[in-house]
Design a protein around this motif. Structure first.
Motif, short mmCIF file in Angstrom:
data_model
loop_
_atom_site.label_atom_id
_atom_site.label_comp_id
_atom_site.label_asym_id
_atom_site.label_seq_id
_atom_site.Cartn_x
_atom_site.Cartn_y
_atom_site.Cartn_z
N LYS A 266 0.26 -1.15 -0.03
CA LYS A 266 0.30 -0.13 0.52
C LYS A 266 1.16 1.10 -0.11
N LYS A 269 2.51 1.57 -3.59
CA LYS A 269 0.93 1.74 -4.20
C LYS A 269 1.35 4.26 -3.76
N ASP A 273 1.40 6.36 -6.77
CA ASP A 273 0.15 7.69 -7.08
C ASP A 273 0.64 9.16 -6.56
#
Length: 382
Positions: A266, A269, A273
């Protein structure tokens, strides 16, 4: 110093593989700004142990110009030899001379170079003692006997031993150990209502954990060649099976490690992002090539920004320490650069510039580097 209440962050630990002697390290650590007030909170670091070892070496062997060597002789004479730890060595140089040793691994198939942990010879008391599993268990027995050897010889006075394991502060930690204290180099916690005393060691390619249940006269030593293993969970799993007749801890640990991997995924990610969502139209206020060169920080000393041969990276950040790799940095926004998102580590360099003078310095922020330093570390261009 032994109970980690100096108020200094772990950033000084990076110096342990940067300089060839503790005298140079002391000069830089003296420039560190405390991140907490003295004796108010737990701030783990290793360099204070190094300096205590220097003090021991100077007081017990004043004629020796190398205080670390003085510490090595003293700790052998008054602790290791009397306890009967026949395989114990106090330097990495001695360790490398041994024939039957575990090699440092980065994973199941990859072995590190032989000198990967040679920096341990500089830091001495902060982590250079090695011994085999039999002697590790003999050490646990010595502690379970409250400072007395198996043949009845007392090495530590009762009041000294008591002080070692008297909590100097408290802190909330993991689900396995809801509350623990720090003694003089010992972690004090509870597990299933039982008092547990423990400490671990980590070098590149090797992990260890020693823990014991004093009320049960029961101790465990866990050694692992690699960089990532739940040695504490492994110790608790053994305790569950032998003391509590329960075998769920290791399974719970595996589930916990799976959650940690999910959190890492996570985080990766989120970094991707953030990078993909940046304002791609911004540019640095200076020509990147003018930022290359030498920089200095009062604590970490000399650092370089170098030309990078890695595609799409603007430059390489070299902190000149064996414990930290060279970081390829890419442009993020304006005068801010970051480690590529795929590295999974949030490390940024933000430049300070002057309209006439150009680049004057940069602020470094990053996971594992400046976690408890709110303003980051500032490096001045030389």
């Amino acid at each position: 110093m032994l109970s980690h209440r100096m108020g200094l962050s772990r950033v000084g630990d990076l110096l342990m593989s940067k300089y060839n002697n503790t005298a140079d390290m002391r000069i830089h650590v003296a420039n560190m700004e405390p991140s907490e007030e003295f004796r108010t909170s737990f701030k783990y670091n290793n360099h204070m142990y190094m300096y205590i070892g220097d003090l021991v070496g100077k007081l017990t062997n004043p004629s020796n110009q190398n205080p670390t060597e003085g510490w090595m002789k003293t700790v052998k004479d008054i602790v290791l030899n009397p306890v009967g730890l026949e395989t114990a060595v106090t330097s990495y140089k001695e360790f490398r001379k041994l024939s039957n040793v575990a090699l440092a691994h980065s994973d199941e198939k990859t072995v590190y170079p032989e000198d990967v942990n040679s920096w341990l010879d500089v830091v001495g008391p902060a982590g250079s003692i090695s011994m085999n599993i039999k002697d590790r268990l003999k050490w646990i027995e010595f502690l379970l006997n409250k400072g007395t050897t198996s043949d009845g010889k007392r090495i530590l006075k009762p009041e000294t031993f008591q002080q070692l394991f008297t909590p100097a502060n408290l802190r909330i930690v993991t689900e396995y150990s809801p509350v623990f204290g720090i003694g003089l180099g010992a972690f004090i916690t509870t597990y299933k209502g039982e008092t547990v005393l423990m400490h671990g060691g980590n070098v590149r390619g090797g992990v260890s954990k020693t823990c014991f249940f004093p009320d049960r006269k029961f101790g465990i030593a866990s050694l692992y060649t690699g960089n990532d293993f739940g040695t504490l969970s492994f110790c608790y799993d053994i305790a569950d099976r032998l003391l509590f007749k329960d075998s769920k801890t290791l399974k719970k640990s595996i589930e916990y490690n799976t959650k940690q991997k999910d959190m890492t995924a996570k985080k990766l990610k989120d970094l991707q992002d953030e990078f993909n969502g940046r304002n791609k139209d911004t540019k640095p206020s200076f020509d990147t090539i003018t930022s290359l060169g030498e920089y200095s920080n009062p604590v970490l000393g000399s650092t370089s920004l170098k030309h990078s041969s890695i595609p799409n990276s603007s430059f390489e950040l070299d902190l000149k320490t064996e414990l930290i790799p060279v970081f390829p940095m890419v442009h993020f926004e304006h005068d801010r650069f970051m480690l590529p998102a795929e590295a999974g580590q949030n490390i940024t360099v933000t430049f300070k510039t002057d309209m006439k003078k150009g680049v004057e310095g940069f602020v470094l922020r990053g996971d594992g580097l400046t976690d408890d330093i709110e303003d980051g570390l500032y490096f001045t261009k030389l």
